[in-house]
Design a protein around this motif. Structure first.
Motif, short mmCIF file in Angstrom:
data_model
loop_
_atom_site.label_atom_id
_atom_site.label_comp_id
_atom_site.label_asym_id
_atom_site.label_seq_id
_atom_site.Cartn_x
_atom_site.Cartn_y
_atom_site.Cartn_z
N SER A 42 0.84 -1.20 0.00
CA SER A 42 0.00 0.00 0.00
C SER A 42 0.88 1.25 0.00
O SER A 42 1.91 1.30 0.69
CB SER A 42 -0.89 -0.01 1.24
N ASP A 45 -1.54 4.92 4.51
CA ASP A 45 -2.79 4.71 5.25
C ASP A 45 -3.98 5.27 4.46
O ASP A 45 -3.85 6.28 3.77
CB ASP A 45 -2.73 5.41 6.61
N TYR A 47 -5.65 3.84 1.98
CA TYR A 47 -5.82 3.34 0.61
C TYR A 47 -6.54 2.00 0.64
O TYR A 47 -6.43 1.25 1.60
CB TYR A 47 -4.47 3.16 -0.08
N TRP A 49 -7.43 -1.54 -1.90
CA TRP A 49 -6.98 -2.28 -3.08
C TRP A 49 -8.17 -2.55 -3.99
O TRP A 49 -9.18 -3.10 -3.55
CB TRP A 49 -6.33 -3.59 -2.67
N TYR A 67 -5.00 -2.08 -8.48
CA TYR A 67 -4.28 -0.87 -8.10
C TYR A 67 -4.78 -0.38 -6.74
O TYR A 67 -5.86 -0.75 -6.29
CB TYR A 67 -4.46 0.23 -9.16
N TRP A 68 -3.98 0.44 -6.10
CA TRP A 68 -4.36 1.08 -4.85
C TRP A 68 -5.01 2.43 -5.14
O TRP A 68 -4.58 3.14 -6.04
CB TRP A 68 -3.13 1.31 -3.98
N THR A 69 -6.03 2.78 -4.37
CA THR A 69 -6.69 4.08 -4.52
C THR A 69 -7.29 4.48 -3.17
O THR A 69 -7.47 3.64 -2.30
CB THR A 69 -7.76 4.06 -5.62
N ARG A 70 -7.62 5.72 -3.05
CA ARG A 70 -8.32 6.17 -1.85
C ARG A 70 -9.82 5.95 -2.06
O ARG A 70 -10.31 6.16 -3.16
CB ARG A 70 -8.04 7.64 -1.57
#
Length: 98
Positions: A42, A45, A47, A49, A67-70
């Motif tokens: 990650s 903090d 975020y 998946w 991908y990682w995103t908020r």
């Protein structure tokens, strides 16, 4: 001229139907296997998946890595899933939902 207008009308109807729908359904013989993917760390903090998923390129299904995103306020991520309709399978892509 009538043939051109008829083809344009059909294209317009198909375009409207697909643009009104939040996702597309493509029928296939059987769902492909998920590839083995290593999830990266990650970036920080807060975020979440978003897992990889299949998409249709007009000829076949291709895999798009996760991908990682908020997270977005007030909505949650719903992963894509395969559904069976009689003897065919189709994929509902992941989407954000309230």
């Amino acid at each position: 001229m009538k043939k051109i207008i008829g083809n344009l009308a059909i294209a317009l109807i198909i375009g409207v139907l697909f643009s009104c729908n939040g996702h597309y359904r493509f029928l296939i013989g059987q769902p492909p296997e998920h590839p083995s993917v290593i999830m990266p760390l990650s970036p920080g903090d807060g975020y979440i998946w978003i897992g990889g998923e299949w998409y249709f390129n007009g000829n076949s299904y291709l895999w798009r890595d996760g991908y990682w995103t908020r997270p977005r306020d007030g909505i949650r991520w719903v992963p894509g899933d395969w559904k069976r309709n009689h003897h065919e399978w189709y994929y509902n892509p992941g989407r954000w939902r309230k």
